[in-house]
Design an enzyme around this catalytic site. Structure first.
Site, PDB file in Angstrom:
ATOM      1  N   LYS A 250      -5.630  -0.235  10.819  1.00  0.00           N
ATOM      2  CA  LYS A 250      -5.666  -1.796  10.660  1.00  0.00           C
ATOM      3  C   LYS A 250      -6.081  -2.468  11.535  1.00  0.00           C
ATOM      4  CE  LYS A 250      -2.871  -2.038   6.431  1.00  0.00           C
ATOM      5  NZ  LYS A 250      -1.917  -2.857   5.779  1.00  0.00           N
TER       6      LYS A 250
ATOM      7  N   LYS B 160     -10.226   6.357   2.374  1.00  0.00           N
ATOM      8  CA  LYS B 160      -9.266   5.941   1.280  1.00  0.00           C
ATOM      9  C   LYS B 160      -9.770   4.739   0.328  1.00  0.00           C
ATOM     10  CE  LYS B 160      -5.492   3.746   2.002  1.00  0.00           C
ATOM     11  NZ  LYS B 160      -4.175   2.995   2.067  1.00  0.00           N
TER      12      LYS B 160
ATOM     13  N   LYS C 283      -7.448  -1.592  -1.406  1.00  0.00           N
ATOM     14  CA  LYS C 283      -7.439  -2.922  -1.962  1.00  0.00           C
ATOM     15  C   LYS C 283      -8.422  -3.789  -1.257  1.00  0.00           C
ATOM     16  CE  LYS C 283      -2.650  -3.169  -3.162  1.00  0.00           C
ATOM     17  NZ  LYS C 283      -1.264  -3.213  -2.654  1.00  0.00           N
TER      18      LYS C 283
HETATM   19  P1  AMP Z   1      -0.554  -0.559  -0.726  1.00  0.00           P
HETATM   20  O1  AMP Z   1      -1.382  -0.900  -1.658  1.00  0.00           O
HETATM   21  O2  AMP Z   1      -0.810   0.290   0.823  1.00  0.00           O
HETATM   22  O3  AMP Z   1       0.781  -1.321  -0.790  1.00  0.00           O
HETATM   23  O4  AMP Z   1       0.253   0.950  -0.990  1.00  0.00           O
HETATM   24  C1  AMP Z   1       0.968   1.180  -2.326  1.00  0.00           C
HETATM   25  C2  AMP Z   1       1.376   2.748  -2.685  1.00  0.00           C
HETATM   26  O5  AMP Z   1      -0.127   3.078  -3.125  1.00  0.00           O
HETATM   27  C3  AMP Z   1       1.824   3.667  -1.411  1.00  0.00           C
HETATM   28  O6  AMP Z   1       2.512   4.516  -2.070  1.00  0.00           O
HETATM   29  C4  AMP Z   1       0.201   3.999  -0.782  1.00  0.00           C
HETATM   30  O7  AMP Z   1       0.285   5.589  -0.333  1.00  0.00           O
HETATM   31  C5  AMP Z   1      -0.380   4.337  -2.393  1.00  0.00           C
HETATM   32  N1  AMP Z   1      -1.984   4.317  -2.324  1.00  0.00           N
HETATM   33  C6  AMP Z   1      -2.291   3.221  -1.976  1.00  0.00           C
HETATM   34  N2  AMP Z   1      -3.797   3.471  -1.853  1.00  0.00           N
HETATM   35  C7  AMP Z   1      -3.914   4.899  -2.263  1.00  0.00           C
HETATM   36  C8  AMP Z   1      -4.950   5.707  -2.639  1.00  0.00           C
HETATM   37  N3  AMP Z   1      -6.172   5.451  -2.237  1.00  0.00           N
HETATM   38  N4  AMP Z   1      -4.780   7.141  -3.127  1.00  0.00           N
HETATM   39  C9  AMP Z   1      -3.363   7.498  -3.283  1.00  0.00           C
HETATM   40  N5  AMP Z   1      -2.318   6.562  -3.207  1.00  0.00           N
HETATM   41  C10 AMP Z   1      -2.504   5.258  -2.530  1.00  0.00           C
END
Ligand code: AMP
Ligand code: TRP
Length: 340
Positions: free
Chosen positions: A118, A201, A204
């Site tokens: 990041k 990946k 968002k």
């Molecule tokens: P975040 O959006 O970073 O707060 O992620 C929230 C949850 O979604 C966490 O458990 C991440 O590991 C999962 N996550 C986020 N992006 C992905 C992705 N591209 N594939 C699988 N899991 C994801």
């Protein structure tokens, strides 16, 4: 799940930083729902304290928090069965976070790959919060003595750090107080990749909206993004090994498997020999049929924000009832005088 001497309890969280994606859904929320329905106590958080480690416009943060709550509910989380709340309403997270900041070693933090990804070359300009965030994540988990943590692959290192922090606290204070929680990472959706680059990946925060499917996308947008997804000119093979060097193809098969609840191996045998011109419309139909009702329900729920806020407030009260006695005991272990 493996046995632990602690009562099994599930905790997980997602940042309300906008654009909940198909990756969040397959990697996290869908599995939150499965665990809710498996009879274990489940606690799911909107981690707004984590979100502000990078700049959030206050109006957007409030809207994104409610939207994430709407997504939790629309995907099948039930406030009667799970505790659903936003992190900032339960002060124990930040309070235990400080204690754990003093347990965590700088050398451990320096190994966190997500910070390096990041921050990139701009580490000097990042907030101290972004650097310290994994120790707050440990506090989120340990404030509930949670034992099982469903997350996507990218969070594995942070849950492992939580184990190290728990073990060091127990060791330093000669107690057996915190459990060492286990990451639960399984299924086809634990690492959903970008639709524009199968080696990155789905995120968002990717500048290209075509790289991801958002949970609020309408049917036409979902179909368009799948049609435009990067692929290669070869037809689909009849086994997964032949996808090893074809990350985009592999990702679309995984997404199909994740949404349909099949294994990637099952999917590949069904679609063997197809060109992407055939396979993409199948995937688009499946995605639209599955995701559109969720998006409709999210929009309906967003029409009554006061009901969402009521659910979050109630969840925060229930969460605080669990976390406050654990925090108090941790303070006693540390040696703080508590006289009120
Ligand atoms: P975040 O959006 O970073 O707060 O992620 C929230 C949850 O979604 C966490 O458990 C991440 O590991 C999962 N996550 C986020 N992006 C992905 C992705 N591209 N594939 C699988 N899991 C994801
Ligand atoms: N760090 C996680 C992410 O960015 C979100 C998170 C915060 C979390 N606290 C947590 C996940 C506790 C599991 C348990 O995705």
């Amino acid at each position: 799940m493996t046995d632990t001497p602690f009562t099994p309890r599930v905790f997980s969280g997602i940042q309300p930083s906008g654009n909940l994606t198909l990756g969040n859904y397959l990697g996290a929320v869908r599995r939150f729902v499965e665990m809710q329905n498996s009879g274990i106590e489940t606690i799911y958080c909107m981690v707004d304290l984590h979100a502000i480690t990078v700049w959030q416009d206050p109006t957007d943060l409030r809207r994104h928090t409610r939207e994430l709550a709407a997504a939790y509910l629309a995907c099948g989380l039930d406030p009667q069965k799970s505790i659903l709340f936003n992190q900032s309403q339960v002060p124990a997270h930040a309070q235990l976070g400080w204690v754990l900041n003093c347990v965590t070693r700088l050398g451990w933090m320096n190994r966190m790959t997500q910070f390096k990804d990041k921050a990139g070359k701009n580490a000097e300009k990042m907030s101290l919060g972004l650097y310290a965030y994994p120790s707050l994540m440990a506090a989120d988990i340990l404030a509930y003595k949670a034992t099982h943590i469903p997350v996507g692959e990218d969070q594995k290192q942070h849950v492992e750090l939580t184990r190290d922090i728990a073990a060091k606290f127990n060791h330093d204070f000669k107690v057996d107080f915190f459990p060492e929680p286990e990451p639960i990472i399984d299924g086809a959706g634990t690492r959903v990749m970008s639709l524009r680059d199968g080696t990155k990946k789905m995120s968002k925060s990717d500048p290209s909206d075509l790289s991801r499917i958002n949970m609020m996308d309408d049917a036409d947008t979902i179909a368009k993004k799948i049609r435009k997804a990067k692929t290669d000119p070869e037809p689909l093979p009849d086994n997964l090994d032949d996808l090893a060097d074809r990350p985009e193809a592999r990702n679309l098969i995984n997404i199909y498997a994740g949404i349909s609840g099949q294994t990637p191996a099952d999917v590949i045998t069904q679609v063997a020999g197809q060109q992407f011109g055939q396979f993409k419309p199948l995937l688009a139909d499946l995605a639209v049929a599955h995701l559109s009702p969720i998006a409709d329900e999210m929009r309906r729920l967003m029409g009554d924000v006061s009901e969402i806020d009521r659910i979050l407030g109630d969840g925060a009260n229930r969460a605080a009832e669990i976390a406050e006695p654990i925090l108090a005991e941790a303070y006693d272990i540390v040696g703080f005088v508590r006289s009120r």
